[in-house]
Structure formats: structure tokens, C-alpha cells
Scaffold this active site. Structure first.
Site, PDB file in Angstrom:
ATOM      1  CB  THR A  71      60.794  23.110  26.491  1.00 26.13           C
ATOM      2  OG1 THR A  71      61.508  22.622  25.358  1.00 26.13           O
ATOM      3  CG2 THR A  71      61.542  24.302  27.059  1.00 26.13           C
ATOM      4  CD  GLU A  83      61.969  28.579  21.077  1.00 27.98           C
ATOM      5  OE1 GLU A  83      61.228  27.704  20.601  1.00 27.98           O
ATOM      6  OE2 GLU A  83      63.144  28.375  21.437  1.00 27.98           O
TER       7      GLU A  83
HETATM    8  N1  HSE Z   1      67.265  27.487  27.383  1.00 27.61           N
HETATM    9  C1  HSE Z   1      66.121  26.672  27.224  1.00 27.61           C
HETATM   10  C2  HSE Z   1      66.030  25.685  28.363  1.00 27.61           C
HETATM   11  C3  HSE Z   1      66.212  25.930  25.920  1.00 27.61           C
HETATM   12  O1  HSE Z   1      67.044  25.078  28.689  1.00 27.61           O
HETATM   13  O2  HSE Z   1      64.947  25.519  28.927  1.00 27.61           O
HETATM   14  C4  HSE Z   1      64.972  25.179  25.577  1.00 27.61           C
HETATM   15  O3  HSE Z   1      64.000  26.033  25.059  1.00 27.61           O
END
Ligand code: HSE
Length: 314
Positions: free
Chosen positions: A184, A132
């Protein structure tokens, strides 16, 4: 003994649950990614084939999330063998459904199965996090529910910091994924670097309300608390097409709350009946259809189990 092939499935996940940025997440039963692995004579993990990504995912071992996770499992096992990876991408990329986590987790579980499943799911967690981290940072909010299933609180990145949270019986979900990619990294780059004390208190209170609602199985309170996000959603809202309109449509059709799923652009609505979840999914789809934006809408439930081995050939 090394098997001749092993295949594993890992599900889509919803990270954050609104206010629980980087700490809360849940698993869906479908869709998910499938990874098949086979032993190779050369050392290390190597991508042999990726289907369903439109050629977009990196094939280089150190950049591909499945490959990074597979390499970490090989290291954990101290294996002198290498593995070849066939990745079937069933999750849309950069969509807020935990696509990178699903590929990493499916690869880790498949490699472990190839070697006779010597490691537990808990022992696979660091390898999945390595995968990840190759694309989306070292956080467990997608990886933990993807690996273990259910709703999880990731108070940190080690197994003892992952807490399973009760899944309310009446919790039904509606999801809509517009055909827009939100990487992201982009969605994280727009976040504030600091918050005021007042914001911190409000956000902490909202997370506490979410946890309280989950433990009490109060879906109405859950929806309201998930939405009470004064930090992350305001910073990301401009990246999510028609967020306001979709929220209005979801609520008019019975949703108790709507939030961005993970880093978006998938949107998640919560309600307490399947028929309502279906109606909400259709209403959300119509908002995008009317605007000429393609989308996939679905209703779903939280999956109590996460990744699983599909086949092992000895
Ligand atoms: N918690 C993370 C975000 C999830 O919102 O950026 C995506 O990897």
C-alpha cells in the site's frame, strides 16, 4: 470475567470502488483472516504464532496490525491482563483485499470476546483503525466494511461519519488477484499531491454517480461511474500487471466496469448475474495464465455482515 480463549473472523474488503478513493468500501463473505486470543500474565498484546504469511509479517507488537488493534482494545477496556495472539492469515498480503484491516478487525473482535464482549462494534472502530494505521494509514475504507459488513461510505474516521449504503440486489462481483505484491505504501507514494480544479470536479461528479447508481441499483451505471477515475488509477496503473488486457477481457464477457481493488493488484469487475460473474472471473484468469502470471480468480457478492466471533471458550 476473562474467558480462556476467543476466536474471530474478519472478511476481505474492497476499498475505493474506483473513484471513491479512501472513502468507499465493501465487504466480501470470503476469504478472511482468523485470530484466536488467550489471556497472558504479562501485560499488553503479543504475537504467539502467525500461520499463512510465509514469515513476512512483523512479529513486533508495535508493527503488527493485529497486535496494535489488540493493544488498543486492552486500553479501551482498561485491562490489566495481557493477550497472546494466534493469527491465521488467509488473505494474501499486499493484494488489495484489505489484508491488514482484516487482521486488525479480527484481533479487536477476538480480544473483546475474550473479555465477555463489553464493547459494541462501533466502540471497537478506533482500535481497528489504530491497527490499520500501523501499515496503511488512518483511513476507514477497508476497516468500516470489514467490521460492519455491506457497502460503506467513510466520510471520516469516527463512527457517526460511517454511512451504510444499500447493496444492489443484482450486484455480482468478479475478482482476480495476480501473484504480485503491491505494498500500500508503494501504491500511495505514486499518487499526485494535488489535482486541478477540473479533475476535482470530474472526480466529485463520478463519486456522486456511483452513489446514485448504488441507491438506484443500476449496475450498468455503477460500473461506468466507478471506472471514471481521472486521478488515482492513472497514477497507479503501471503497478498493475495487464490492467488494460484484463479490463478488455472482463468487458468482452459482460462486465459493466473494472477497477483496481484498494491499492491493487487485485482487480474488481462488476456485473449483474452470477453466471456472468463466473465467466468474467475465468476470462480474467486466462489473461494472466496466458502471460505466465499465477493468479486467483473468484466471483463473489457483497457480504451484508462483517466480522464475527467464531468461538469462545470459558
Ligand atoms: N484507499 C486505500 C488506497 C486502500 O487505495 O490506498 C488501501 O489501504
Amino acid at each position: 470475567m476473562v474467558n480462556s480463549s476467543a476466536e474471530a473472523f474478519a472478511p476481505a474488503t474492497v476499498a475505493n470502488l474506483g473513484v471513491g478513493f479512501d472513502i468507499l468500501g465493501l465487504a466480501l463473505s470470503e476469504p478472511g483472516d482468523v485470530v484466536r486470543v488467550e489471556p497472558l500474565e504479562q501485560t499488553g498484546a503479543h504475537i504467539l504464532d502467525i500461520q499463512g504469511d510465509g514469515g513476512k509479517l512483523p512479529r513486533e507488537s508495535h508493527k503488527n496490525t493485529a497486535c496494535v488493534a489488540a493493544n488498543s482494545v486492552l486500553e479501551l477496556l482498561g485491562s490489566s491482563h495481557g493477550v497472546g495472539i494466534h493469527l491465521e492469515k488467509r488473505l494474501p498480503l499486499a493484494s488489495g483485499l484489505g489484508s491488514s484491516a482484516a487482521s486488525a478487525v479480527a484481533a479487536a473482535v477476538a480480544v473483546n470476546a475474550l473479555f465477555g464482549t463489553p464493547l459494541s462494534l462501533i466502540e471497537l472502530l478506533p482500535a481497528c483503525l489504530d491497527g490499520e494505521a500501523a501499515v496503511s494509514g488512518y483511513h476507514a475504507d477497508n476497516v468500516a466494511p470489514c467490521l460492519f459488513g455491506g457497502i460503506t461510505l467513510s466520510a471520516g474516521v469516527s463512527a457517526e461519519q460511517i454511512y451504510p449504503i444499500p447493496i444492489p440486489d443484482r450486484l455480482h462481483l468478479s475478482l482476480v488477484t495476480p501473484d504480485v505484491e503491491v505494498p500500500t505504501a508503494t501504491a500511495r507514494a505514486v499518487l499526485p499531491h494535488s489535482v486541478t480544479l477540473r479533475q476535482m470536479v470530474a472526480q466529485t461528479a463520478a463519486v456522486a454517480r456511483v452513489m446514485n447508481a448504488l441507491y438506484r441499483g443500476d449496475i450498468e451505471a455503477l460500473g461506468a461511474a466507478m471506472e471514471a477515475d481521472g486521478v488515482v488509477e492513472p497514477a497507479r496503473a503501471h503497478l498493475m500487471p495487464l490492467l488494460k488486457e484484463v479490463r478488455t477481457a472482463a468487458k468482452q464477457n459482460g462486465a459493466f466496469g473494472l477497477v483496481i481493488s484498494g491499492a491493487g493488484p487485485t482487480l474488481l469487475a462488476v456485473c449483474d448475474e452470477e453466471v456472468t460473474a463466473q465467466k468474467i472471473a475465468s476470462a480474467m484468469q486466462m489473461v494472466y495464465n496466458d502471460a505466465g502470471i499465477a493468479c486467483i480468480a473468484r466471483h463473489a457478492r457483497v457480504a451484508s455482515s462483517g466480522a464475527r466471533i467464531l468461538h469462545v471458550t470459558s
